[in-house]
Enzyme design. Structure first.
Site, PDB file in Angstrom:
ATOM      1  N   TYR A   1      15.866  29.720   8.496  1.00 37.43           N
ATOM      2  CA  TYR A   1      14.660  30.420   8.908  1.00 37.43           C
ATOM      3  C   TYR A   1      14.566  30.519  10.429  1.00 37.43           C
ATOM      4  O   TYR A   1      14.831  29.561  11.149  1.00 37.43           O
ATOM      5  CB  TYR A   1      13.424  29.688   8.386  1.00 37.43           C
ATOM      6  CG  TYR A   1      13.157  29.911   6.911  1.00 37.43           C
ATOM      7  CD1 TYR A   1      12.863  31.175   6.418  1.00 37.43           C
ATOM      8  CD2 TYR A   1      13.187  28.840   6.026  1.00 37.43           C
ATOM      9  CE1 TYR A   1      12.609  31.366   5.066  1.00 37.43           C
ATOM     10  CE2 TYR A   1      12.932  29.017   4.673  1.00 37.43           C
ATOM     11  CZ  TYR A   1      12.648  30.284   4.201  1.00 37.43           C
ATOM     12  OH  TYR A   1      12.398  30.483   2.867  1.00 37.43           O
TER      13      TYR A   1
ATOM     14  N   ARG B   1     -10.026  -0.819  15.229  1.00 36.65           N
ATOM     15  CA  ARG B   1      -9.878   0.091  14.113  1.00 36.65           C
ATOM     16  C   ARG B   1     -10.763  -0.387  12.967  1.00 36.65           C
ATOM     17  O   ARG B   1     -11.759   0.223  12.644  1.00 36.65           O
ATOM     18  CB  ARG B   1      -8.386   0.147  13.710  1.00 36.65           C
ATOM     19  CG  ARG B   1      -8.010   1.279  12.822  1.00 36.65           C
ATOM     20  CD  ARG B   1      -6.515   1.300  12.574  1.00 36.65           C
ATOM     21  NE  ARG B   1      -6.015   0.064  11.976  1.00 36.65           N
ATOM     22  CZ  ARG B   1      -4.761  -0.112  11.561  1.00 36.65           C
ATOM     23  NH1 ARG B   1      -3.872   0.858  11.720  1.00 36.65           N
ATOM     24  NH2 ARG B   1      -4.385  -1.249  11.030  1.00 36.65           N
TER      25      ARG B   1
ATOM     26  N   LYS C   1       0.839  -1.198   0.000  1.00 38.35           N
ATOM     27  CA  LYS C   1       0.000   0.000   0.000  1.00 38.35           C
ATOM     28  C   LYS C   1       0.878   1.253   0.000  1.00 38.35           C
ATOM     29  O   LYS C   1       2.085   1.179   0.239  1.00 38.35           O
ATOM     30  CB  LYS C   1      -0.927  -0.007   1.224  1.00 38.35           C
ATOM     31  CG  LYS C   1      -0.211   0.017   2.562  1.00 38.35           C
ATOM     32  CD  LYS C   1      -1.181  -0.117   3.722  1.00 38.35           C
ATOM     33  CE  LYS C   1      -0.431  -0.066   5.055  1.00 38.35           C
ATOM     34  NZ  LYS C   1      -1.343  -0.167   6.203  1.00 38.35           N
TER      35      LYS C   1
ATOM     36  N   MET D   1      12.160  23.953   2.474  1.00 41.55           N
ATOM     37  CA  MET D   1      11.421  23.194   1.467  1.00 41.55           C
ATOM     38  C   MET D   1      12.356  22.440   0.521  1.00 41.55           C
ATOM     39  O   MET D   1      12.111  21.290   0.170  1.00 41.55           O
ATOM     40  CB  MET D   1      10.498  24.112   0.660  1.00 41.55           C
ATOM     41  CG  MET D   1       9.611  23.365  -0.313  1.00 41.55           C
ATOM     42  SD  MET D   1       8.514  24.436  -1.257  1.00 41.55           S
ATOM     43  CE  MET D   1       7.431  25.055   0.044  1.00 41.55           C
TER      44      MET D   1
END
Length: 371
Positions: free
Chosen positions: A267, A145, A49, A315
């Protein structure tokens, strides 16, 4: 994103112009063989998956089929269709964990997929709308679940005729605490599942995920469903693992800078040099799946030398400390991430290796090694 099969250069070598995601399909195959050796009386399947945990289902699925994998597991029908196409004629059963939806019948039939039934209502719907379709049944033993709940399980055990006429390929459950071998819930779930299996002894049973494989033969039953372990992650951190690394990121150095004591970096100016030092800015960041949460923790590697991440992950860029590197480094050289240090960088980001893998970005030049 480009995809190709190639021999990747050593992690310390000159880089491709952009970051590369290097996946060893041979290592995936060897990990499969190692898990099969741990469970000689069971069949090892593969959870593929989320695009085979972001490594590329179209490459991973046929690689596993070539070494004998005959059970594949996806979350969604669309993933199952992709897996069927990737098999290119290899015989295999493909299961869809998230269940049976009547609107998906054409796709399920067309790709010969096996839905995993999660409620008695789904079972009745399958009987009414598609009794010809093979299925599996998920029985919840403690995860709470998906799967038939305890009341539905008792109803099914008391009325096994509800399965008459259906082609049930597996009964399955899922361990909640398999990554903690000493957790008492493992034994509780095993006992619950063994009782269910005794009521349906003719149906193949599947309980163990990657961590469950390592819990030993009592948990193996007929079919195993490893995912993370195939892709080189340790399913039980802090314990030994038999698998080898599968994936690494090689990111080229764009610039090398000399910082003075007191200089800040990145940053928010969250990191400040406490001495003169040399740093490298590399061409990878959180857009590539190297998580922002790795800021101030985790590391890349130049060869075997650890190069800690400094400041915030951007990023497209990451800064690493070159202080421990004892040889000349220049723009174009590689800094590597993940590999044998997948669990380390995931822990530094406050997450798990599963999440780190599935977030690997789409803009890598993907290189698949077959030997």
């Amino acid at each position: 994103m480009t995809t190709r099969t190639s021999e990747a250069k050593p992690a310390s070598g000159r880089a491709h112009p952009g970051p590369r995601l290097i996946v060893s399909l041979a290592a995936v195959q060897r990990n499969y063989a190692r898990l099969q050796a741990l469970a000689p009386d069971a069949q090892v399947g593969a959870v593929v998956k989320a695009n085979a945990y972001a490594l590329g289902a179209t490459e991973v699925v046929p690689a596993l089929a070539r070494v004998g994998c005959r059970h594949f597991y996806t979350a969604h029908t669309a993933e199952g269709v992709e897996a069927r196409d990737a098999l290119d004629g290899h015989a295999a059963e493909i299961y869809v964990f998230n269940g049976f939806w009547p609107a998906e019948l054409p796709a399920l039939r067309g790709a010969q997929l096996i839905p995993v039934v999660n409620t008695l209502a789904q079972l009745d719907s399958l009987r009414q709308d598609a009794p010809d379709l093979p299925c599996a049944i998920h029985l919840d033993t403690g995860m709470n679940r998906l799967g038939l709940d305890s009341a539905e399980i008792e109803t099914l055990i008391a009325n096994p005729s509800r399965l008459d006429g259906l082609d049930v390929r597996q009964i399955m459950s899922h361990l909640a605490c398999g990554d903690d071998p000493d957790h008492p819930q493992n034994a509780q779930q095993l006992a619950r599942f063994a009782r269910i299996r005794a009521a349906f002894p003719e149906i193949p049973a599947s309980l163990a995920n990657s961590a469950g494989v390592l819990l030993g033969p009592d948990y193996h039953f007929d079919v195993l469903r490893p995912g993370l372990a195939l892709y080189g992650g340790n399913p039980a951190p802090g314990h030994d693992t038999p698998v080898e690394p599968v994936v690494r990121v090689d990111a080229p150095i764009l610039q090398i800078r000399e910082l003075r004591a007191g200089d800040t970096l990145g940053y928010g100016a969250t990191w400040q040099a406490d001495r003169p030092m040399r740093i490298a800015t590399v061409a990878a960041g959180y857009a590539d799946g190297l998580l922002w949460a790795s800021s101030g923790g985790g590391a890349g590697y130049i060869g075997a030398t650890r190069t800690p991440i400094l400041g915030r992950v951007s990023m497209d860029l990451i800064a690493v400390d070159l202080s421990a590197v004892d040889h000349a480094v220049e723009a174009g050289d590689c800094v590597s991430f993940l590999g044998a240090h997948l669990d380390e960088i995931a822990q530094a980001a406050g997450t798990i290796s599963y999440e780190f893998l599935v977030r690997l970005g789409i803009r890598f030049d993907r290189v698949y090694q077959r030997d």
